[in-house]
Scaffold this active site. Structure first.
Site, short mmCIF file in Angstrom:
data_model
loop_
_atom_site.label_atom_id
_atom_site.label_comp_id
_atom_site.label_asym_id
_atom_site.label_seq_id
_atom_site.Cartn_x
_atom_site.Cartn_y
_atom_site.Cartn_z
N ASP A 67 -3.52 -7.94 3.57
CA ASP A 67 -2.96 -6.89 2.69
C ASP A 67 -3.31 -7.52 1.07
O ASP A 67 -3.76 -8.75 0.65
CB ASP A 67 -2.05 -6.01 2.24
CG ASP A 67 -0.71 -6.77 2.88
OD1 ASP A 67 -1.06 -8.31 2.42
OD2 ASP A 67 0.74 -6.28 3.51
N ASN A 136 11.17 -0.81 6.31
CA ASN A 136 10.77 0.61 6.85
C ASN A 136 10.51 0.63 7.60
O ASN A 136 9.82 1.08 8.20
CB ASN A 136 10.54 1.51 5.62
CG ASN A 136 9.01 0.97 5.61
OD1 ASN A 136 8.07 0.33 5.56
ND2 ASN A 136 8.53 1.24 4.32
N HIS A 138 7.51 -1.63 7.77
CA HIS A 138 5.81 -1.55 8.07
C HIS A 138 5.00 -2.94 8.61
O HIS A 138 6.00 -3.80 8.13
CB HIS A 138 5.43 -1.24 6.03
CG HIS A 138 5.67 -2.03 5.32
ND1 HIS A 138 6.64 -1.73 3.96
CD2 HIS A 138 6.20 -3.20 4.81
CE1 HIS A 138 6.43 -1.95 3.51
NE2 HIS A 138 5.96 -3.43 3.93
N GLU A 143 2.64 1.70 6.13
CA GLU A 143 3.74 2.25 5.70
C GLU A 143 4.05 3.43 6.56
O GLU A 143 3.26 4.52 8.39
CB GLU A 143 3.87 3.27 4.23
CG GLU A 143 3.72 2.20 2.92
CD GLU A 143 4.81 1.75 2.63
OE1 GLU A 143 5.97 1.54 3.32
OE2 GLU A 143 4.70 1.57 1.29
C1 GLP Z 1 5.08 -6.57 1.41
C2 GLP Z 1 3.90 -7.24 2.33
C3 GLP Z 1 4.23 -7.13 3.75
C4 GLP Z 1 5.69 -7.91 4.04
C5 GLP Z 1 7.01 -7.02 3.72
C6 GLP Z 1 8.18 -7.53 3.79
O1 GLP Z 1 5.33 -5.39 1.29
N1 GLP Z 1 3.30 -6.27 2.08
O2 GLP Z 1 2.75 -7.81 4.35
O3 GLP Z 1 5.89 -7.87 5.47
O4 GLP Z 1 6.99 -6.73 2.57
O5 GLP Z 1 8.68 -8.05 2.79
P1 GLP Z 1 9.39 -9.45 2.52
O6 GLP Z 1 9.75 -11.03 3.74
O7 GLP Z 1 9.40 -10.81 1.45
O8 GLP Z 1 10.72 -8.60 2.69
#
Ligand code: GLP
Length: 244
Positions: A67, A136, A138, A143
């Site tokens: 992404d 959440n 995702h 989402e």
């Molecule tokens: C972001 C990314 C995800 C990632 C998520 C969790 O929003 N788009 O790909 O897995 O956050 O991030 P973190 O590992 O910092 O908790």
């Protein structure tokens, strides 16, 4: 689905890096799907060490990131392209021409997203997709929703994601409101999936995603249907799981 419980963040990172390195050793021209966020940083650090030690060779691989924020240029320090350069690409023997991140600076969503899916298809699909897990539920930026999106698409970020990611920006108003993300279909099309999750604050999400019903309100739950998915959690993230 295979759930591996690591002692702590460092062990989780090492197990994930070993899985990725193993894939690259078995298939030197493999296609890796890569993720951003805080969780995979340790995994990338292990891979940088492994590459420096000559234990893995990235020179023939191709990568596709999950992404990118819409509206950020690749040189913006919060763009996911910048993140990947900083944590992995600049420190290993990878051919940057074969690393792909959706172009967040291009506002033509339809063109960006269809070109991205086409590029993945042309590369022969993804051999191993690395994923983090949002609070959440995702994955990528898919989402919670009332359906599973199939291909790469533009998405409106939820308030919870904006707040969670605001820690990396000056304040929440700086966080882009939209992102381009691979769809659930793109992710499920990967031949293998590897999820890394760390910390007590993700424990309820881990339980809902991996031991709850499969539903688009918890996007990661769909991974229970993947034929080759491994989740590596540290003990804290696994603390609400019940033993099988
Ligand atoms: C972001 C990314 C995800 C990632 C998520 C969790 O929003 N788009 O790909 O897995 O956050 O991030 P973190 O590992 O910092 O908790």
């Amino acid at each position: 689905m295979n759930i591996v419980i690591a002692e702590d963040y460092d062990q989780m990172s090492r197990i994930a890096a070993d899985t990725i390195a193993e894939c690259v050793r078995a298939l030197p021209d493999c296609v890796l799907g890569l993720a951003t966020g805080s969780t995979p940083i340790g995994t990338y650090a292990c891979l940088v060490d492994d590459c420096a030690a000559g234990k893995v060779d990235f020179s023939d691989i191709t990568t596709f990131n999950l992404d990118e924020y819409v509206g950020l240029t690749p040189d913006h320090d919060q763009s996911y392209r910048y993140f990947m350069n900083e944590h992995l690409f600049d420190h290993v023997n990878i051919d940057k021409a074969r690393t792909h991140v959706p172009d967040g600076s291009d506002p033509d969503a339809e063109a960006v997203c269809s070109a991205y899916d086409e590029a993945i298809f042309d590369a022969g699909g993804i051999d191993l997709q690395l994923l983090g897990l949002g609070h959440n539920g995702h994955i990528g930026f898919n989402e919670p929703a009332d359906a599973f999106p199939v291909g790469t698409h533009i998405v409106d970020l939820t308030e919870r994601t904006i707040q969670a990611n605001s820690r990396l920006f000056d304040d929440a108003s700086q966080v882009p409101r939209q992102a381009y993300t691979m769809g659930i279909g793109t992710i499920m099309g990967a031949r293998a999936v590897l999820v890394v999750v760390s910390g007590e604050d993700k424990a309820a999400t881990v339980k809902a995603a991996f031991q709850g019903p499969v539903r688009p309100e918890v996007p990661a739950s769909v991974l229970q249907l993947h034929p080759n998915c491994t989740v590596v959690c540290d003990k804290a993230a696994a603390s609400q799981l019940t033993q099988a």
